[in-house]
Design an enzyme around this catalytic site. Structure first.
Site, PDB file in Angstrom:
ATOM      1  N   LYS A 171       8.862 -37.337   8.000  1.00 66.67           N
ATOM      2  CA  LYS A 171       9.704 -37.275   9.215  1.00 66.67           C
ATOM      3  C   LYS A 171       9.789 -35.786   9.561  1.00 66.67           C
ATOM      4  O   LYS A 171      10.604 -35.039   9.004  1.00 66.67           O
ATOM      5  CB  LYS A 171      11.097 -37.856   8.906  1.00 66.67           C
ATOM      6  CG  LYS A 171      11.842 -38.426  10.113  1.00 66.67           C
ATOM      7  CD  LYS A 171      12.012 -37.478  11.272  1.00 66.67           C
ATOM      8  CE  LYS A 171      13.184 -36.545  11.100  1.00 66.67           C
ATOM      9  NZ  LYS A 171      13.200 -35.467  12.148  1.00 66.67           N
ATOM     10  N   SER A 224      18.776 -27.333   6.627  1.00 68.20           N
ATOM     11  CA  SER A 224      19.989 -26.524   6.518  1.00 68.20           C
ATOM     12  C   SER A 224      20.898 -27.071   5.406  1.00 68.20           C
ATOM     13  O   SER A 224      20.818 -28.254   5.043  1.00 68.20           O
ATOM     14  CB  SER A 224      20.719 -26.523   7.858  1.00 68.20           C
ATOM     15  OG  SER A 224      20.997 -27.858   8.222  1.00 68.20           O
ATOM     16  N   CYS A 279      13.559 -19.260   5.709  1.00 64.82           N
ATOM     17  CA  CYS A 279      14.600 -19.450   4.695  1.00 64.82           C
ATOM     18  C   CYS A 279      14.562 -18.334   3.664  1.00 64.82           C
ATOM     19  O   CYS A 279      15.516 -18.143   2.921  1.00 64.82           O
ATOM     20  CB  CYS A 279      14.439 -20.795   4.011  1.00 64.82           C
ATOM     21  SG  CYS A 279      12.937 -20.874   3.057  1.00 64.82           S
TER      22      CYS A 279
HETATM   23  P1  NAD Z   1      18.002 -29.067   9.986  1.00 62.76           P
HETATM   24  O1  NAD Z   1      18.829 -29.273   8.770  1.00 62.76           O
HETATM   25  O2  NAD Z   1      18.684 -29.054  11.299  1.00 62.76           O
HETATM   26  O3  NAD Z   1      16.874 -30.212  10.089  1.00 62.76           O
HETATM   27  C1  NAD Z   1      15.973 -30.465   9.038  1.00 62.76           C
HETATM   28  C2  NAD Z   1      15.497 -31.904   9.149  1.00 62.76           C
HETATM   29  O4  NAD Z   1      16.598 -32.784   8.949  1.00 62.76           O
HETATM   30  C3  NAD Z   1      14.879 -32.275  10.494  1.00 62.76           C
HETATM   31  O5  NAD Z   1      13.757 -33.105  10.274  1.00 62.76           O
HETATM   32  C4  NAD Z   1      16.002 -33.028  11.206  1.00 62.76           C
HETATM   33  O6  NAD Z   1      15.532 -34.034  12.085  1.00 62.76           O
HETATM   34  C5  NAD Z   1      16.749 -33.669  10.053  1.00 62.76           C
HETATM   35  N1  NAD Z   1      18.198 -33.768  10.294  1.00 62.76           N
HETATM   36  C6  NAD Z   1      18.966 -32.998  11.116  1.00 62.76           C
HETATM   37  N2  NAD Z   1      20.266 -33.375  11.035  1.00 62.76           N
HETATM   38  C7  NAD Z   1      20.316 -34.377  10.126  1.00 62.76           C
HETATM   39  C8  NAD Z   1      21.375 -35.183   9.609  1.00 62.76           C
HETATM   40  N3  NAD Z   1      22.643 -35.006   9.995  1.00 62.76           N
HETATM   41  N4  NAD Z   1      21.057 -36.133   8.695  1.00 62.76           N
HETATM   42  C9  NAD Z   1      19.786 -36.315   8.280  1.00 62.76           C
HETATM   43  N5  NAD Z   1      18.746 -35.590   8.747  1.00 62.76           N
HETATM   44  C10 NAD Z   1      19.001 -34.628   9.651  1.00 62.76           C
HETATM   45  O7  NAD Z   1      17.172 -27.722   9.740  1.00 62.76           O
HETATM   46  P2  NAD Z   1      16.268 -26.924  10.786  1.00 62.76           P
HETATM   47  O8  NAD Z   1      17.141 -26.265  11.786  1.00 62.76           O
HETATM   48  O9  NAD Z   1      15.151 -27.786  11.254  1.00 62.76           O
HETATM   49  O10 NAD Z   1      15.622 -25.832   9.814  1.00 62.76           O
HETATM   50  C11 NAD Z   1      16.232 -24.596   9.528  1.00 62.76           C
HETATM   51  C12 NAD Z   1      17.011 -24.670   8.230  1.00 62.76           C
HETATM   52  O11 NAD Z   1      16.140 -25.053   7.159  1.00 62.76           O
HETATM   53  C13 NAD Z   1      17.574 -23.315   7.810  1.00 62.76           C
HETATM   54  O12 NAD Z   1      18.861 -23.502   7.314  1.00 62.76           O
HETATM   55  C14 NAD Z   1      16.626 -22.844   6.715  1.00 62.76           C
HETATM   56  O13 NAD Z   1      17.180 -21.934   5.797  1.00 62.76           O
HETATM   57  C15 NAD Z   1      16.299 -24.145   6.069  1.00 62.76           C
HETATM   58  N6  NAD Z   1      15.054 -24.051   5.321  1.00 62.76           N
HETATM   59  C16 NAD Z   1      15.141 -24.038   3.956  1.00 62.76           C
HETATM   60  C17 NAD Z   1      13.998 -23.912   3.200  1.00 62.76           C
HETATM   61  C18 NAD Z   1      14.061 -23.900   1.711  1.00 62.76           C
HETATM   62  O14 NAD Z   1      13.018 -24.004   1.098  1.00 62.76           O
HETATM   63  N7  NAD Z   1      15.215 -23.791   1.095  1.00 62.76           N
HETATM   64  C19 NAD Z   1      12.742 -23.817   3.829  1.00 62.76           C
HETATM   65  C20 NAD Z   1      12.692 -23.853   5.224  1.00 62.76           C
HETATM   66  C21 NAD Z   1      13.872 -23.976   5.957  1.00 62.76           C
END
Ligand code: NAD
Length: 492
Positions: A171, A224, A279
């Protein structure tokens, strides 16, 4: 309007689009993503469950061959894949190629699956008794990925999950979903059977349905922190194996003995690269002792030379942010810094560039716990400088932060670097390396609020996560040795 398809059972499946995909460099809506119905999601999980039976029995040589072919196809299609990423994410083409190269490392690692899936064997543990262990696939793996690495993070998960005999439902982020469809097509071209790698478009509701679905066995999530925490809770509640990687606030500690030109270059690269949407981006430079003033001077000199522009312009150092909403959030942190008595050394928020979601680089001096600019993950081109008096103060600052993804130290003192590495509560540490993303033979993962679950992602821990252990104890008794004995079996 173009709609982004799903990729189910080896075919693209079209549905009406609902969620907008932008070209961040122009601000235009370029496509729409469908949000699948519960019945559609059930059907996809059924496809995956059926495919898991045969793929779980596939030979190791077949899997290895497919992954080798995939590696070659990704290399051949790098320019095309990078262009797709840049058109929806906004990052520069060079940065997109870098992400593809780091994703490819995981395919290369997974090509060693025969070695990685080897079990153990113990001969004659008791008289006539041998023991061997195997690792079997968990079944159907759901991979939920963030916008900032639209191909690398799917490859972190999929390469190892497929290598160990699992079926994947990816997804992708609804903000840059197109490259996942090209990845699915390349996997098919590499010889992967239909139904083994599926792409299900959608949003939070889609993820929620997958987390609750009885046909799903394991969940790898990257995104996130608030979402990672809730995904971990929900998947655990529904008895699934889950690893959920979250956000970060990465510090770069600069000791008084460091080469300040090297440190300033590193702060620029790691703070502003990919517009800070990584990240593992550095978001706080921790200046120890009297380092702050000369270091800030060197950073600002370099900032003045940075060029912000479209990702497909080779002269751009970094591109736009992912959406206007995110741009407004990033700008709000620079505004809040002014209110929190933090000096705004460079204010990049005044940059305008047509309708694109561009924001220039900002530098804040005096960030500290209790201010929004320090406490929150900004995820934009905003670098803060925190001033501390001593090495111990720097460690206390790092360890007081709720995140624990990455951290770096810049010094010429090996003993200080070693002490630092041992004392910080962080998963990935760089010594004179600002973005210490481990190579694929090590696993990636943070501590504290940067990871929920027990295993890091990719590398050996990835193989452990995507497999479950079985231990077989074997005896071929001589008929003459057989007897009735109701005592508990021992090896003595
Ligand atoms: P996000 O959390 O908004 O979304 C990530 C995924 O989760 C997407 O596919 C989205 O559709 C889904 N999603 C969103 N809200 C959700 C919910 N309430 N319930 C279930 N699924 C949900 O993150 P983003 O804005 O796409 O990415 C940026 C974030 O990702 C930053 O916080 C970054 O630090 C983090 N990140 C972490 C790593 C790591 O390895 N720790 C790597 C890359 C990015």
């Amino acid at each position: 309007m173009r709609t982004i398809p799903h990729f189910i059972n080896g075919e693209k499946v079209e549905e009406p689009g609902q969620s907008n995909v932008f070209n961040p460099a122009t601000g235009e809506v370029t496509a729409q993503v469908p949000i699948p119905s519960p019945a559609f999601i059930d059907n996809v999980v059924d496809v995956a469950v059926s495919a898991a039976v045969q793929w779980g029995q596939s030979t190791l040589s077949r899997r290895t061959n497919i992954l080798f072919t995939l590696r070659q196809l990704i290399v051949e299609h790098t320019n095309e894949l990078a262009a797709i990423i840049t058109s929806e994410h906004g990052k520069t083409l060079a940065d997109a190629k870098g992400e593809i190269a780091r994703g490819l490392e995981n395919v290369e690692f997974a090509c060693g699956l025969v070695e990685l899936l080897k079990g153990g064997f113990s001969d004659q543990v008791a008289k006539g008794v041998d023991v061997h262990s195997t690792r079997e696939p968990v079944g159907v793996v759901v991979a939920v990925t963030p916008f900032n690495f639209p191909i690398m993070v799917p490859l972190w998960m999929s390469a190892n999950a497929l290598a160990s005999g699992n079926v994947v439902i990816l997804k992708p982020s609804e903000r840059d979903p197109s490259v996942s469809i090209r990845l699915a097509e390349l996997l098919k071209e590499a010889g992967l059977p239909d139904g083994v790698f599926n792409v299900l478009q959608g949003n939070a509701t889609t993820v929620k349905a997958l987390l609750e679905h009885p046909g799903v066995d394991a969940v790898s999530f990257v995104g996130s922190t608030p979402v990672a925490r809730s995904v971990h809770e929900s998947a655990s509640k529904h008895h699934k194996r889950v690893q959920a990687l979250g956000g970060a606030k990465n510090h770069m500690v600069v000791l008084p003995d460091a080469d300040l030109d090297v440190a300033a270059d590193a702060a620029i690269n790691a703070g502003y690269g990919s517009a800070g949407e990584r990240c593992m981006a550095i978001s706080v430079v921790v200046a120890v002792g009297d380092v702050a003033d000369p270091l800030i001077k060197k950073i600002t000199e370099r900032l003045d030379r940075l060029k912000v522009g479209p990702g497909d312009d080779p002269t751009s150092d970094f591109g736009p942010l992912i959406t206007r909403e995110h741009l407004e959030r990033v700008v709000s942190y620079v505004t809040s810094a002014k209110e929190d008595d933090i000096e705004v050394v460079r204010d990049g928020t005044t940059l305008t560039n047509g309708g694109g979601f561009f924001v220039g680089p900002s530098l804040l001096d005096g960030v500290r716990p209790g201010t929004k600019a320090y406490d929150d993950e900004i995820f934009g081109p905003v670098l803060g400088v925190a001033r501390v008096a001593t090495f111990d103060d720097a460690i206390a600052l790092v360890n007081g932060n709720p995140y624990g993804n990455g951290v770096a130290i810049f010094t010429r003192d090996g003993n200080a670097a070693r002490l630092f590495s041992r004392q910080v509560h962080v998963g990935m540490i760089g010594v004179n390396v600002p973005i210490p993303v481990p190579i694929s033979a090590y696993s990636f993962g943070g501590w504290k609020d940067s990871l929920f679950g027990n295993t890091h992602i990719y590398g050996p821990e990835g193989f452990a996560f995507y497999t479950r252990a079985k231990v077989v104890t074997t005896r071929w008794p001589q008929p003459s040795e057989s007897q009735i004995d109701l005592g508990f079996p021992t090896t003595r």
